[in-house]
Design a protein around this motif. Sequence first.
Motif, PDB file in Angstrom:
ATOM      1  N   CYS A  16     103.654  75.920  88.646  1.00  0.00           N
ATOM      2  CA  CYS A  16     103.073  75.066  87.616  1.00  0.00           C
ATOM      3  C   CYS A  16     103.642  75.461  86.257  1.00  0.00           C
TER       4      CYS A  16
ATOM      5  N   ASN B 283     102.282  75.170  83.476  1.00  0.00           N
ATOM      6  CA  ASN B 283     101.243  75.676  82.573  1.00  0.00           C
ATOM      7  C   ASN B 283     100.644  76.996  83.018  1.00  0.00           C
ATOM      8  N   CYS B 284     100.568  77.203  84.320  1.00  0.00           N
ATOM      9  CA  CYS B 284      99.676  78.250  84.815  1.00  0.00           C
ATOM     10  C   CYS B 284     100.375  79.394  85.533  1.00  0.00           C
TER      11      CYS B 284
ATOM     12  N   CYS C 207      98.703  71.546  90.984  1.00  0.00           N
ATOM     13  CA  CYS C 207      98.235  72.841  90.490  1.00  0.00           C
ATOM     14  C   CYS C 207      96.717  72.849  90.564  1.00  0.00           C
TER      15      CYS C 207
ATOM     16  N   TYR D 136      94.802  75.009  89.285  1.00  0.00           N
ATOM     17  CA  TYR D 136      94.171  75.591  88.106  1.00  0.00           C
ATOM     18  C   TYR D 136      93.970  74.509  87.045  1.00  0.00           C
ATOM     19  N   CYS D 137      95.047  73.699  86.788  1.00  0.00           N
ATOM     20  CA  CYS D 137      94.962  72.795  85.645  1.00  0.00           C
ATOM     21  C   CYS D 137      95.102  71.335  86.022  1.00  0.00           C
TER      22      CYS D 137
ATOM     23  N   HIS E 158      97.737  69.865  87.029  1.00  0.00           N
ATOM     24  CA  HIS E 158      99.099  69.363  86.890  1.00  0.00           C
ATOM     25  C   HIS E 158      99.541  68.831  88.249  1.00  0.00           C
TER      26      HIS E 158
HETATM   27 ZN    ZN Z   1      98.588  74.488  86.213  1.00  0.00          ZN
END
Ligand code: ZN
Length: 727
Positions: free
Chosen positions: A444, A446-447, A462, A464-465, A467
Amino acid sequence: MFVQVALPIPKRSLFTYAVPQGMTVAPGCLVLAPVGRIFRTGVAWSLSSEPAWREGEIRQIAAVLDETPLLGEELLRLLEWIAGYYLCSIGSVTAAALPGKLEFRRKRRVVWCEDAAIDRLPAPLHTLANRIRNRPAGLSEETLAPHRRELKALLDHQAIRFLTSWHPCALPTDTAPETIPLPSPPPPTLTDEQRRCVQTLCAALEHHRFTPFLLEGVTGSGKTEVYMQAMQRCLELGRQALLLVPEISLTMQMIQRLQGRFPDTLAVLHSGLTDPQRLRHWQRVRSGQARLAVGARSALFAPFANLGLIIVDEEHDPSYKQEHGVPYQARDMATVRARHTEAVLILGSATPSMETLANVARGRCQHLLLTRRVGGGTLPVMRAIHLGNPALRQAMGRDGLLSPPLREAIAATLGDKRQVLLFLNRRGFAPTLLCYRCGQAIHCPNCAVTLTLHKNRSRLLCHYCDHCQDPMDICPSCGQLSLFQFGPGTQRLEEETRAAFPEARIARLDRDAVSHDARHLQTTLEAFRDQRLDILVGTQMTAKGHHFPGVALVGVVQAETSLCQPDFRAAERTFQLITQVAGRAGREDHQGVAIIQTFDPGHYALATAIGDQAAFTPMEMAFRRQAGYPPFRRLALLLFSSALQPEGAAYCQTLKANLPGSADAEFLGPAPAPLAKLRNRYRWQLLIKEKEGGRLHRVLGPLLALAEKLANRRIRVEIDVDPHSFL
Ligand code: ZN
Ligand code: ADP
């Protein structure tokens, strides 16, 4: 008088009841209280002259089941602390802390019990029962009626058995099949390293103050001996000691050693015992008969009066985190308990967690080291096999799991009449796209965690976020057409091994194999230890604390099964697993070899595990700090699920639109959980990440309240503070 009662109900409050005239109740006592139309057992928490809750009718508690509090003041404060930290009800934490069920559901049919049963009742109930049975002259039927009604409701046989089981005078006597202690050799002469550790620990014990230690010692360096001597000293000082182990079924050898050393004072607390057995051990602790306890996670709540030492063995082990019910981290809560009781805390491991290492770096925890194996055995020679190598790929075929070098090593080991352990991780696995040339999974942006492949949606996500992107054909790292869908296969590994070594005696050990037959785990481990098996194919179950004297070769079949996971701890877990499992090879008198098959031998978790182990921690810490993960910033997960996909998805939107801005934490998601559907419920999660200088707990309470307010009754909302699993 009014009493606040903790009931095993997932509500975030205590319940207020009135104490009837003439009844005495103390905090920590087990009481029976009316809830709706039934009676439930609960724990009296605090007393007050004013009711803490004024709305509606205040009902009376029906009975106090024992005059001696079941839980002492210290445990009550610990449970309160845990409920506050994990944002769950005191009642559910209490239920999780007690060794038996705190709840019975009365059957409709009420049986008036015989005299003999009444005589076995705990004293207060007994008095009540007698009062009615012998109806004293002068007591009118009218005065008696309410008592009679109460008692009638209580006294069916099932209820009596349940209630008396909590009473110390009703301890079951069965000692049925528990472990048989190993005959105890006298304590060995300590090595210099061990002696230094023991001296430091004993000095700390004498101070009677909260003192945390990390005892870092390579596998086989004699940590258990250090624990036992510290426990011995703690007993001599008149206090009690608690030893937590990750999973009892995997640590039977250690428990037998403890039973041999401390035959009369040891209680064993774990879920493998029957309810009456567990309760008996628990009552032995409560009565002071047992002054040492060993057990898994929930042994944390052993009712010691004066705890002077808490040891958490294999402190890095993920199984210390309870995943259902109250999601507490037993190692972290052991630290809290040790602080409350001014105890010495020993966190032991060959591969400490980043959390504990960070505490060492911050000066909050003293570091003790055991660098050498007892008896001088050497650590195994480690060797990486690069599965991306085209020649190997050709030789192994599309689905092959054993590379030619690993096969050769197995054959040679079997030829020497030694044993082989083949290891394949499966815990927490989510499918992903992996490049067979460069070994990279898709991450990802971002993460910094791996994206998970959702087959039916053909999307990379993803967790977590949230994405989301289309799966690609070309590897973004090396530009080749070399991505493939990666997944583990323990059964396939067993088949391939059997086909390749038809003469060898082979067994497989994983959750599937064990769930079919409870004895399978112990018998297989014993057979392997006694060298009645040649090859053991197994998952993380085989990686921990066993002594397998005959193992000369360990093969890690696919390092990526733990490395390419949607979890910021993936590298740490991989490093720990490889170090632990490799440590199974070559103890005592022969050199062991560990072969690690991987698509990415250059990954720092593997390169350091194989080469320079000391280099791992600084690299991992740098990653965590830079990406903003624990131990530098705290996390929490808000999990929600719905039986209806569209309803859950709509709730996600609503929640997202209503999320407040905060200086304390950022909110990532909500995103579908990696296990997007579980037991017919669709699942999502919102990751809450502490901001630099922020305080996570300032946002959690209001956030949970908001999430619950926005949810309808069909949406289930849960919170997981310091999450360990992101599935
Ligand atoms: Zn992410
Ligand atoms: P660890 O817990 O660090 O893996 P153990 O405590 O299980 O290591 O010790 C490994 C083995 O060495 C055990 O069989 C133990 O009985 C033995 N041992 C430990 N300390 C000593 C010692 N000082 N002298 C001789 N043997 C020891």
